[in-house]
Design an enzyme around this catalytic site. Structure first.
Site, PDB file in Angstrom:
ATOM      1  N   HIS A   1       0.952  -1.268   0.150  1.00  0.00           N
ATOM      2  CA  HIS A   1       0.305  -0.240   0.164  1.00  0.00           C
ATOM      3  C   HIS A   1       0.961   0.877  -0.206  1.00  0.00           C
ATOM      4  O   HIS A   1       2.231   1.023   0.360  1.00  0.00           O
ATOM      5  CB  HIS A   1      -1.187   0.264   0.663  1.00  0.00           C
ATOM      6  CG  HIS A   1      -0.608  -0.351   2.422  1.00  0.00           C
ATOM      7  ND1 HIS A   1      -0.183  -1.247   2.825  1.00  0.00           N
ATOM      8  CD2 HIS A   1       0.064   0.767   3.362  1.00  0.00           C
ATOM      9  CE1 HIS A   1       0.488  -1.625   4.542  1.00  0.00           C
ATOM     10  NE2 HIS A   1       0.937   0.174   4.421  1.00  0.00           N
TER      11      HIS A   1
ATOM     12  N   HIS B   1       0.612   5.785   1.405  1.00  0.00           N
ATOM     13  CA  HIS B   1      -0.011   5.751   1.731  1.00  0.00           C
ATOM     14  C   HIS B   1      -0.072   7.783   0.851  1.00  0.00           C
ATOM     15  O   HIS B   1       1.302   7.420   1.028  1.00  0.00           O
ATOM     16  CB  HIS B   1       0.721   6.665   3.350  1.00  0.00           C
ATOM     17  CG  HIS B   1       0.948   5.022   4.236  1.00  0.00           C
ATOM     18  ND1 HIS B   1      -0.024   5.466   5.283  1.00  0.00           N
ATOM     19  CD2 HIS B   1       1.315   4.047   4.137  1.00  0.00           C
ATOM     20  CE1 HIS B   1       0.254   3.931   5.680  1.00  0.00           C
ATOM     21  NE2 HIS B   1       1.696   3.448   5.285  1.00  0.00           N
TER      22      HIS B   1
END
Ligand code: 5GP
Length: 143
Positions: free
Chosen positions: A104, A106
């Site tokens: 992922h 951010h």
């Protein structure tokens, strides 16, 4: 410690619809949603739908698609929160600061002189997150 991909991780559960998330963007390969413990208002996560643990084991084609979406959503996040800047983080393995083992990125909108809240600090209010997600979706609609 095993570094194999574990399909029981929380983002895999979000992808399978087993737990809810405040989604801001979705396409065939990618999902973006609000971080439940934001380090600043508007903190958004962008993940690939395909399973990789992090940056190092991901297919470069997956990374390429992910970063394109991260840029697009990042622009919308910055616009939606009238931010002065945007921090983009990506952590790998516990020693690298990673806590959820599905790749992922951010996206954290930043204001001049305002420090980040602690990583994995407090849970945000559900309704506040819903309103923030709608601001980002609105910015994406206005592209
Ligand atoms: P990492 O440390 O792995 O880069 O970051 C994981 C992020 O996922 C943290 O910022 C944390 O607040 C967020 N997070 C953890 N659990 C959940 C969850 O159940 N839903 C959402 N939307 N975010 C989560």
């Amino acid at each position: 410690m095993s570094t194999a991909y574990d399909p029981g991780n929380i983002f895999a559960k979000i992808l399978r619809g087993e737990i809810p998330a405040e989604k801001v963007y979705e396409d065939d390969d990618t999902l973006a949603f609000m971080d439940v413990m934001p380090q600043a208002e508007g903190h958004t996560l962008v993940i690939p739908k395909s399973p990789s643990r992090g940056f190092l084991d991901a297919d470069p084609e997956v990374l390429a698609r992910l970063i394109k979406v991260a840029q697009r959503v990042g622009r919308a996040v910055k616009t939606a929160f009238e931010a002065d800047g945007l921090s983009v983080f990506q952590y790998n393995e516990p020693a690298g600061g990673q806590t959820v083992f599905h790749l992922h990125v951010h996206l954290v909108p930043r204001r001049e002189g305002v420090p980040l809240k602690r990583h994995e600090g407090g849970m945000a209010d559900k309704d506040v997150l819903a309103r923030h997600a709608e601001r980002i979706r609105a910015a994406l609609r206005q592209e």
